[in-house]
Design a protein around this motif. Structure first.
Motif, short mmCIF file in Angstrom:
data_model
loop_
_atom_site.label_atom_id
_atom_site.label_comp_id
_atom_site.label_asym_id
_atom_site.label_seq_id
_atom_site.Cartn_x
_atom_site.Cartn_y
_atom_site.Cartn_z
N MET A 37 0.83 -1.20 0.00
CA MET A 37 0.00 0.00 0.00
C MET A 37 0.87 1.26 0.00
N SER A 38 1.98 1.23 0.72
CA SER A 38 2.86 2.40 0.82
C SER A 38 3.53 2.74 -0.52
N GLU A 39 3.56 1.78 -1.45
CA GLU A 39 4.18 2.00 -2.76
C GLU A 39 3.15 2.02 -3.89
N PHE A 40 1.89 1.84 -3.56
CA PHE A 40 0.87 1.57 -4.56
C PHE A 40 0.74 2.69 -5.60
N THR A 41 0.73 3.93 -5.16
CA THR A 41 0.51 5.02 -6.12
C THR A 41 1.62 5.07 -7.17
N SER A 42 2.84 4.71 -6.79
CA SER A 42 3.94 4.75 -7.76
C SER A 42 4.04 3.47 -8.58
N ARG A 43 3.32 2.42 -8.17
CA ARG A 43 3.42 1.13 -8.87
C ARG A 43 2.12 0.70 -9.53
N VAL A 44 1.11 1.56 -9.53
CA VAL A 44 -0.20 1.21 -10.09
C VAL A 44 -0.09 0.80 -11.56
N GLY A 45 0.91 1.28 -12.25
CA GLY A 45 1.11 0.93 -13.65
C GLY A 45 1.47 -0.54 -13.87
N GLU A 46 1.79 -1.25 -12.80
CA GLU A 46 2.12 -2.67 -12.91
C GLU A 46 0.87 -3.55 -13.02
#
Length: 97
Positions: A37-46
């Motif tokens: 969750m702490s990385e989700f906004t930067s990894r949503v493209g995955e």
């Protein structure tokens, strides 16, 4: 946002585990992909937007929050009620440290 029980998740589902890395390393549903969750906004493209997105956490709270985030961006997702705890209790395939 749609919600399903752990028993309703297809075997070949795109299952995204939003718990933090240490939690994921401890126990996880087999086939789950870790996007904390702490990385989700930067990894949503995955995410594969051409497949259903199932979200799982420990018990269902954080995955519901991530689902709301996706919904606000026009992306449908499915929350796994009961989370990893429910998954393990149901005897579904999982990996433990």
């Amino acid at each position: 946002m749609k919600e399903v029980s752990v028993n309703e998740v297809p075997a070949d589902a795109q299952l995204i585990d939003v718990r933090e890395s240490d939690e994921y390393a401890e126990v996880r549903a087999d086939g789950a992909i870790s996007i904390p969750m702490s990385e989700f906004t930067s990894r949503v493209g995955e995410l594969d937007l051409d497949r259903d997105i199932y979200l799982i956490c420990k018990s269902g709270g954080r995955s519901a929050q991530v689902g709301e985030y996706l919904e606000q961006r026009g992306i449908d997702s499915i929350n796994v009620a009961g989370g990893t705890q429910g998954w393990v209790q149901a005897g579904l395939p999982h990996t433990s440290a």
